[in-house]
Every structure is written in structure tokens, then in C-alpha cells.
Design an enzyme around this catalytic site. Structure first.
Site, PDB file in Angstrom:
ATOM      1  N   GLY A 270       0.791  -1.212   0.000  1.00 28.12           N
ATOM      2  CA  GLY A 270       0.000   0.000   0.000  1.00 28.12           C
ATOM      3  C   GLY A 270       0.823   1.263   0.000  1.00 28.12           C
ATOM      4  O   GLY A 270       0.362   2.305  -0.446  1.00 28.12           O
ATOM      5  N   LYS A 288      13.668  -1.880  -0.983  1.00 25.05           N
ATOM      6  CA  LYS A 288      12.308  -1.496  -0.618  1.00 25.05           C
ATOM      7  C   LYS A 288      12.152   0.009  -0.854  1.00 25.05           C
ATOM      8  O   LYS A 288      12.776   0.820  -0.176  1.00 25.05           O
ATOM      9  CB  LYS A 288      12.044  -1.843   0.850  1.00 25.05           C
ATOM     10  CG  LYS A 288      10.632  -1.612   1.330  1.00 25.05           C
ATOM     11  CD  LYS A 288      10.505  -2.126   2.763  1.00 25.05           C
ATOM     12  CE  LYS A 288       9.096  -1.969   3.307  1.00 25.05           C
ATOM     13  NZ  LYS A 288       8.990  -2.498   4.682  1.00 25.05           N
ATOM     14  N   ASP A 385       3.956  -8.061  14.998  1.00 19.97           N
ATOM     15  CA  ASP A 385       3.324  -8.487  13.748  1.00 19.97           C
ATOM     16  C   ASP A 385       3.959  -9.778  13.217  1.00 19.97           C
ATOM     17  O   ASP A 385       4.303  -9.871  12.037  1.00 19.97           O
ATOM     18  CB  ASP A 385       3.415  -7.374  12.705  1.00 19.97           C
ATOM     19  CG  ASP A 385       2.312  -7.483  11.650  1.00 19.97           C
ATOM     20  OD1 ASP A 385       1.288  -8.152  11.922  1.00 19.97           O
ATOM     21  OD2 ASP A 385       2.473  -6.912  10.561  1.00 19.97           O
TER      22      ASP A 385
END
Length: 603
Positions: A270, A288, A385
Site C-alpha cells: 500500500g 524497498k 506483527d
């Protein structure tokens, strides 16, 4: 100690008993041995009050534990260190290195546990050394050095490597000499080398902390400037030699990805995308590229870089550098061939490559990485996470935890400030989701869910069930209570020992218990996974979570502000060591980062 350069000792009564072993390398003089141990003694107090510790120098070694370990020859925590410098020019380098390493590993057990090897061939000067601790017999010494030799040879073509084991030490190194002579490790010259190594190691550690601090501070300044002036990035990242050592030029990244070709894109999220690149020296990297358009995104990038200075482990993905310009920000990581676990585990065809042996290795490696975050840093780090898409796999399916954008430093004091609840539905512990209680047991819960997914080959919230509120956790619990836990095992998985799989399922249910106090810490989890003789306790029930967040997908990551007090459970230390001139058992040459899961948080 002075007479034979070795000593072992036990003192006290359980549970306050302590065992200590200390030994110098055979080629070190008694005088230099004393100096080496004086240096260790200055480092070792930093390990207390932890119940165990190890300090490795090239000249001497010391270990303490709260149990008798003198006859241990191997451990799941044995590690290797590989130098960043490599030899890609000489085709015979690997052959020479292999011969020297195998020779010293074979000779040492029959020569009082110590051997040196030197070779000069094909224009190469090469040195190897192997030693076993004096408490091992010849057979145990041979086993330890056999494992150590295999470990260091995996470092090739690195020009230097060390295997640091509980029972032995093995090292190889290529040294260039102007007069062409072989490198000789003598006592007085050896002492100089040890002291130089110590000073270099201390310097590297300080530099790593400075890099994390400086880059983190620079990113903070950049965020402030962007709030005042659109798309204006700080140029302070270019201002020092220390920062440049972590900094990549944009042109280098552009060339390595063929101008960020779509064909080299390996991930999309996103707020960013990931490309595979190849540097001029042949190294493959993952880049990245992030579109930092919000405050949250900037904070996550800064957070990842801040953590780098505090945590390093073979099961944490390594950051190589970064690059910032007016439009985008780039983080550069090591490239892992098999990408993320979810791409294999949840693919009906690819998951057949994951037999039980590989899956268990992934489970144990992930546990080791989490234990490092929880116990072996200056402050406790909570990942928040843990899930398959954040577990990356190398060519041999060895796991590395990634994506530290949500990770948080967790101190022992309560902080009365609003907490951003972030994570992925299905993996978040109930006390954190409902009350904002952030402890290491939040990661333990997520790890338990991960184990069940690895065993079953099914995603946590994508499972057919009679009760639509059931998840993989609740179904596994019901089958366990009915003594039918084998029903959740992936039928496509090759298994030789079903009982071993069921034992791991029970450990997963311990991790996903409703009460955080009942969940084991990661140190205990590792012991249960690796020590078959330990009895696995019977778990209590997991939480039966109802999805009360209407309008959100059950497996989407979230951000939600929750006014609460942050706290941590009492901290259990298992094996923490100093890293100033010594070796940290969880610290091979790697750092933490993330790259494939660029959409771990939805704004």
C-alpha cells in the site's frame, strides 16, 4: 589457571549454584593468557544478573551457567561468524580453505584437542586453528569440530570465519603478507592481534549504535521538515563517513534494478514496492522503495532503522543500507531466495516442498529470533506483527524475521500515554487487542498461531468450520481436548514422527492460552522445542475471539488509538552476553529489517 591455562569450577547451592569454565588457546603464553582473561573479567560482570553467559576472544574463552555444562559438545545456539570481505578472484581459494579447515578439525581431537594448519598455494597464504575445551573427550571433541568445520565452510568465499560452539572453537583466515610468508600465530604477536581484534570489535559495535542513532535522528528531522515544507528531505544523511558507510547512491540502486524494471519487482504494498537488484560485485539485494506520504509511514521507517543498532541475529533479516531523495526513501536488505513463508506454505503445490524437518527448522529459527528481540537487546523489543508473510526464507529454508515497522521498544516502566494498537487480525493477543497491554507475551501468542499455520498448512482465518466464529486456534484446541489433534496436520506433509508433530501442536496451544501469565516466554518455548525429555504442560483454553470490528476484513492489519498503560511481565533471561570485544551468541553478522511485506499496516 596460571599453571595450565584452564580452569573449571562450581560454587553454591541450587538454585543459586554457578558453574564456570575458562580456557586459553594453546599457543598463548601464560603471561598473555592472564592479560586475555583480565580483559574478559572486565566484560563478564555486564552479563549479571543473567543466569548464563559466554565471552569469546581469539585468545581465550569463558562461560558460566547455573547448571553443569562441562561435557556439552554442541548446542542449538552454536553459531558462526563470517567476514564481510570475500575472495572472488582466485578459483582455488575454496579448495585451499576447505583442506586447511578439514585438516585442523581432524587433527585436533588426537592432539590434546588443539591443532593449527597453514597452507601456501596458488599465491594464497592460509591459516586455520581448532581447539576443544579440556573437559571434552576425544569423541566429543571430534563431533564438535566436525560440526564447526561444516559451519565455517558455509561462509566461503569469506576470507575469514569463526565457529563459536559450546564445546570448541574453529577459525580460518587468509592473511596477505608483503614478504609472502605464512601467517604465524605466535604468543607475543598473537596478543597484539587479540587486542587489535578487541578494539576493532568495540569500534564496530559503537559505530553500529551511532549509525542507528544518527540515521534515526536524521529521519526524525526529515519528518519535521516535511511537515513544514512539502517533499523536502533532509540532506544530513550525507554529512559523515559513518553515515556514508550505510548509505547507497541512488544511481547504484537504479543500475542494480535496471532502472527499477517491472520485471524485477518482487513485492507490492500500500505504501511501497520491492525490487530485486544485483550490485556490481555480484551480490543480490532487495530494495524497498517507500512512498512516505504520512506521518505513520515515516515513523515506521525510522523505527526499523533505530532497532538495527540494538538487535542482530542469524534469524533476523539483515539491513545493508539506505538511500533518501526528494521523492522516495529506499531501504536495502539482503536478498532471500525463497521470499516469504506464506508464498510457499499456503500454495497447494509449493508447500509440498516443506516436509516436517524443514517446517520444524522454521519454527525453531523463528523462536530464536524472537528470543533475541525479547531478551538479548539493551531494551526489550516487541515485534507486534509475527505472521507467515513476515518470515523470510533463504535458499535452505532457514527463517529470518522481517518487517520491524510496528516493533516497539518496551521498557519495564509504565508509560501513561496513548498506544497505537497495530497488527494483523487473528495474530493479535486478546489482552493487547482489547486493553492495549503490550508485553512479550503478545509476540508469544502470535508465534503460537504461526506454529499452527505451519503444522496445518492453513491460514488462521481462512478455514472451513461449522461455527463461523471458529479459527485455526479454536479448532486446534477442540481437537486437542478430544485427543484428535492429528486432524489439523497438513496431509501433504511428509512426516516420520507424528508424536513429535503433536508435541509441537501442544506447545503452540501453550503459546495461545487466553491468559498471558500462563503463556511461556520464548526461552521456555525454545527449551520445549529442542529438549525432548522436557514434559510439555497441559495448556488451558485459548481466547474465543469475536470479530467486533465491523467493516474490516478479519485478516487486514489495523491502526487504532487506545488510551492505556503499557507494561511488561517479569523478564526471564536465558543466555545474554556482552558484545564489546566478545561474541554475543545471538549475533552473527546480521541486522534486522523487513522488505517483502510492504503492506503490513493499512492506514
Amino acid at each position: 589457571m596460571k599453571s595450565n591455562k584452564f580452569s573449571s569450577y562450581g560454587e553454591g547451592f541450587a538454585p543459586n549454584r554457578i558453574f564456570v569454565l575458562a580456557q586459553c588457546m594453546d599457543d598463548l603464553s601464560k603471561e598473555d593468557c592472564e592479560i586475555c582473561f583480565s580483559t574478559i573479567n572486565a566484560q563478564l560482570p555486564g552479563c549479571f544478573p543473567h543466569i548464563s553467559g559466554r565471552v569469546f576472544f581469539d585468545g581465550c574463552f569463558m562461560r558460566f551457567e547455573n547448571y553443569s555444562f562441562f561435557y556439552e559438545s554442541s548446542s542449538p545456539h552454536d553459531v558462526k561468524r563470517c567476514s564481510d570481505a570475500v575472495n572472488l578472484q582466485n578459483d582455488q581459494f575454496r579448495d585451499v580453505a576447505t583442506k586447511v579447515v578439514k585438516d585442523v578439525a581432524a587433527m585436533a581431537p588426537g592432539h590434546t584437542g588443539y591443532a593449527e594448519g597453514r597452507s601456501k598455494a596458488y599465491g594464497l597464504s592460509f591459516y586455520g586453528m581448532a581447539i576443544c575445551w579440556n573437559t571434552l573427550d576425544e569423541e566429543s571433541c571430534s563431533d564438535c569440530l566436525s560440526n564447526a568445520s561444516r559451519a565455517v565452510l558455509e561462509c566461503l568465499p569469506s576470507i575469514e570465519a569463526r565457529s563459536l560452539s559450546v564445546g570448541c572453537y574453529l577459525r580460518y583466515s587468509q592473511y596477505e603478507s608483503k614478504d609472502g610468508s605464512n601467517f604465524v600465530l605466535n604468543t607475543k604477536g598473537g596478543l597484539v592481534m587479540y587486542l587489535v581484534f578487541i578494539l576493532v570489535a568495540v569500534g564496530v559495535c559503537i559505530a553500529a549504535v551511532l549509525v542507528g542513532y544518527i540515521v534515526g535522528t536524521t529521519l526524525h528531522e526529515k519528518r519535521v521538515k516535511r511537515q513544514k515544507k512539502n517533499n523536502v528531505h533532509s540532506s544530513d544523511l550525507e554529512s559523515s563517513a559513518i553515515k556514508r558507510s550505510l548509505h547507497f547512491n541512488y544511481s547504484t540502486l537504479e543500475k542494480s534494478t535496471d532502472n527499477f524494471s517491472e520485471e524485477l519487482k518482487i513485492g507490492q504494498g500500500g505504501f511501497g514496492e520491492v525490487f530485486k537488484g544485483t550490485l556490481p560485485d555480484g551480490r543480490e539485494i532487495a530494495i524497498k522503495r517507500m512512498f512516505l506520504t504520512t506521518k505513520i509511514r515515516n515513523e515506521e521507517v525510522s523505527n526499523e532503522i533505530d532497532i538495527i543498532g540494538l538487535a542482530q541475529h542469524q534469524n533476523l533479516v539483515r539491513l545493508l543500507g539506505c538511500c533518501f531523495n526528494d521523492d522516495d526513501s529506499f531501504l536495502v536488505y539482503e536478498y532471500l531466495e525463497n521470499k516469504s513463508l506464506d508464498l510457499i506454505l499456503f500454495d497447494p503445490k509449493k508447500k509440498k516442498d516443506l516436509d516436517w524437518k524443514k517446517r520444524l527448522r522454521i519454527i525453531e529459527g523463528t523462536a530464536e529470533g524472537l528470543e533475541c528481540l525479547h531478551n538479548d537487546c539493551q531494551v526489550r523489543i516487541i515485534h507486534r506483527d509475527i505472521k507467515p508473510s513476515n518470515i523470510l526464507l533463504d535458499a535452505k529454508y532457514r527463517p529470518k524475521i522481517a518487517d520491524f515497522g510496528l516493533a516497539r521498544f518496551n521498557i519495564r516502566e509504565k508509560v501513561a500515554a496513548p498506544l497505537v494498537i497495530a497488527g494483523t487480525f487473528g495474530y493479535m493477543a486478546p489482552e493487547y487487542l482489547a486493553q492495549g497491554q503490550l508485553t512479550d507475551k503478545v509476540d508469544v501468542y502470535s508465534f503460537g498461531v504461526l506454529i499452527l499455520e505451519i503444522v496445518s498448512g492453513r491460514e488462521i482465518n481462512k478455514i472451513s468450520a461449522d461455527d463461523t466464529l471458529d479459527t485455526l486456534v479454536t479448532i486446534a484446541w477442540k481437537y486437542f481436548k478430544e485427543k484428535r489433534a492429528s486432524r489439523i496436520i497438513d496431509p501433504s506433509m511428509e512426516i516420520q514422527d507424528v508424536d513429535e508433530v503433536l508435541r509441537v501442536v501442544q506447545i503452540a496451544l501453550l503459546c495461545t492460552q487466553e491468559s498471558p501469565i500462563m503463556r511461556p516466554d520464548m526461552t521456555t518455548v525454545i527449551k520445549l522445542l529442542t529438549q525432548e525429555k522436557l514434559e510439555v504442560p497441559v495448556p488451558s483454553k485459548p481466547p474465543f475471539i469475536v470479530d467486533s470490528f465491523h467493516g474490516s476484513k478479519r485478516n487486514d492489519s489495523i491502526h487504532r488509538h487506545h488510551p492505556c498503560t503499557s507494561s511488561v511481565d517479569s523478564c526471564r533471561y536465558y543466555d545474554t552476553h556482552q558484545d564489546n570485544g566478545s561474541f554475543h551468541r545471538h549475533h552473527p553478522s546480521s541486522s534486522i529489517d523487513s522488505y517483502y511485506d510492504t503492506e503490513s499496516v493499512l492506514g
